[in-house]
Design an enzyme around this catalytic site. Structure first.
Site, PDB file in Angstrom:
ATOM      1  CG  HIS A  23      -0.334   0.146   2.542  1.00 37.97           C
ATOM      2  ND1 HIS A  23      -0.184  -0.917   3.400  1.00 37.97           N
ATOM      3  CD2 HIS A  23       0.171   1.214   3.190  1.00 37.97           C
ATOM      4  CE1 HIS A  23       0.375  -0.505   4.521  1.00 37.97           C
ATOM      5  NE2 HIS A  23       0.611   0.802   4.413  1.00 37.97           N
ATOM      6  CB  SER A  54       3.127   1.290   6.913  1.00 38.31           C
ATOM      7  OG  SER A  54       1.882   0.685   7.024  1.00 38.31           O
ATOM      8  CB  SER A  93      -0.049  -5.275   6.618  1.00 43.72           C
ATOM      9  OG  SER A  93      -1.221  -4.925   5.909  1.00 43.72           O
ATOM     10  N   GLY A 132       3.421   5.676  10.608  1.00 43.16           N
ATOM     11  CA  GLY A 132       4.852   5.910  10.548  1.00 43.16           C
ATOM     12  C   GLY A 132       5.634   4.612  10.683  1.00 43.16           C
ATOM     13  CG  ASP A 151      -0.126  -4.231   2.596  1.00 43.10           C
ATOM     14  OD1 ASP A 151      -0.410  -3.733   3.699  1.00 43.10           O
ATOM     15  OD2 ASP A 151       0.381  -3.571   1.665  1.00 43.10           O
TER      16      ASP A 151
END
Length: 527
Positions: free
Chosen positions: A235, A344, A359, A342, A263
């Site tokens: 993402h 991911s 994720s 912050g 993801d």
């Protein structure tokens, strides 16, 4: 020493009708784990000091208890692998209890119970095999588009031998909607358990993980280095999107990106970036990555992220589905580790084994929460990638910025042009710039030298004292005054050598003790 009871599990050899026991010491209370006399491998740390410190903090353990827990989990991982191979279709999952001192193995064949019990593990005879539960979950995944917004996700729960469907506790009739969803998906209601939940998962955008990078105005983080680039969360960017590194220099391009459904993403980096087998510990150093062995349910796992630092928790489920607002993602691992925006794309690691990339999640690191990661083993397999590990030869894109105070070692001038070629630098030779220093205790890091160098080839050799295992890092200063590791040498020998092609700038060498203490000698050159 206090003798802990032995936690054992057995691999049943079907052809012989015998049980081969895999025995390992249990973690419990405050006792010490008894190590065999003369077992030098037992003296080597199971994880970097920062991992042990985070485990101690988040699990309320002493450093020795944290070490013992990692030892038990490492053996449990091997035991699960062995038993699963022999149980075949009867396999129904395995998990450690909260204290990680009991491994439970679930099977559908009662004939296996006595072998497991005789070995010291706890058998659980259940109705549904792991394959059956995976089939139930797959049916829910197929029907995911029909799931109500009040259903944040579902996952396979081996301990209850069901697929858990979550229902928002703050939404009226959410549990009824979850049951209706299961029925509409055509699954056996007996294999589904509806559970009230406060979770509201969302992808963690605007994040820095192990190492910050940017995509347009958004920041994400590197998960793990692979040959040719790194893996991260899907993402964070679409295929064809450019990324820039922590120093704002052009870094690479998203070669693959999958979100939702999965993801994950693969960023192919340019020649200015070199992969390293490390994860930012946000305590001035890096954590080693030695492999990608999957930790079992109940095992501890730690997440590195720039927003909240290093935090640890437990693996709760290995096959979870999450319904984000952007769509459904399946095959995630569910954990009790906290995370915040912050974080991911960052690294999940168990000991020194890569687990996955962050994720999304629910909650925060003040109240606690749930965080999901995309398993790294699946990313590697589906994209034919090679994980960069500590056993790899060569110097592979840059690793994490160290958020630490400036180095206190005195600066040195760059090696003179009359020095021998960089590739000829070795610990015994004359010439080059030499520095000596002392490591006072295992786990300590010390800056050996700081210098400014022109563009060229860096080469260095580190000689550790007898019986000690010291690692060598070359770090470069980037925008904002932060330091990133650009090359690392970390073998089990007493001598470390490295080379690195770098541009002009400020550099420093850092020495870290994997084990042992004493005086070291560093020699380096730039050509």
């Amino acid at each position: 020493m206090n003798r802990r009871r032995a936690l054992t599990t057995a691999a049943v050899v079907a052809t012989a009708g015998a049980a081969v026991a895999l025995t390992f010491p249990a973690f419990a209370g405050t006792g010490e784990r008894e190590r065999p006399a003369g077992d030098t491998a037992a003296e080597r740390p199971l994880a970097a000091p920062e991992v042990l410190a985070a485990l101690s903090r988040d699990f309320n353990l002493t450093t020795e208890q944290a070490t013992d827990r990692l030892a038990v989990e490492r053996e449990a991982t091997a035991a699960v692998r062995a038993v699963r191979a022999t149980a075949g279709a009867a396999w129904a999952g395995a998990w450690l209890n909260d204290d990680a001192d009991t491994l439970t193995i679930a099977v559908t064949d009662r004939a296996l119970a006595d072998d497991i019990r005789a070995a010291g593990a706890e058998p659980r005879i259940v109705a549904n095999s792991a394959a059956t539960l995976d089939t139930v979950k797959a049916a829910l995944d197929t029907n995911a588009a029909e799931a109500a917004e009040s259903i944040p996700g579902w996952y396979v729960d081996a301990s209850s031998n069901t697929v858990v469907v979550l229902a928002r506790a703050d939404v009226p009739d959410a549990e009824s909607a979850a049951r209706d969803f299961a029925v509409a998906s055509g699954v056996d209601p007996a294999a589904v358990r509806v559970e009230a939940s406060q979770e509201a998962p969302k992808p963690l955008f605007d994040i820095v993980g192990g190492d910050a990078y940017t995509v347009g105005n958004a920041r994400c983080s590197i998960g793990f280095a692979v040959v040719g680039g790194f893996v991260t969360a899907g993402h964070c960017g679409r295929a064809g999107t450019d990324s820039r590194g922590v120093n704002n220099a052009p870094q690479g391009e998203f070669a693959v990106s999958s979100f939702p459904q999965d993801d994950f993403a693969v960023v192919r980096t340019n020649a200015d970036w070199t992969p390293t087998a490390s994860v930012n510990d946000y305590n001035g150093g890096v954590l080693p990555v030695a492999g990608a062995e999957v930790a079992p349910v109940g095992a501890s796992v730690c997440r590195s992220g720039s927003t909240t630092g290093l935090h640890c928790g437990e693996v709760q489920a290995l096959n979870a589905t999450v319904n984000y607002a952007e769509g459904t993602v399946t095959g995630l691992t569910r954990t009790s580790v906290c995370a915040e925006p912050g974080d991911s794309g960052g690294s999940f690691i168990a000991g020194d084994q890569a687990q996955g990339v962050t994720s999304g999640g629910s909650g925060d690191c003040t109240r606690g929460g749930v965080t999901f990661f995309q398993p790294v083993a699946e990313i590697l397999e589906r994209n034919n990638l090679t994980l960069v590990t500590t056993g790899d030869a060569g110097t592979p894109p840059a690793t994490p910025p160290a958020t630490e105070p400036p180095a206190t070692a005195p600066p040195a001038t760059a090696p003179p042009a009359t020095e021998p070629p960089a590739e000829d630098v070795d610990c015994a030779a004359e010439g080059g710039v030499q520095r000596r220093g002392t490591i006072d205790r295992p786990g300590q890091r010390r800056d050996a030298v700081r210098f400014r160098a022109p563009a060229g080839t860096h080469a260095a050799c580190l000689a550790a004292p007898a019986g000690a295992d010291f690692d060598l890092y070359l770090q470069q200063q980037v925008d904002g005054g932060r330091w990133i590791t650009v090359a690392r040498a970390a073998t089990e020998s007493g001598t470390e050598t490295l080379t690195f092609e770098g541009g002009a700038g400020n550099y420093r060498y850092r020495v870290a003790s994997a084990s042992g203490a004493g005086d070291f000698q560093l020699r380096f050159a730039v050509n």
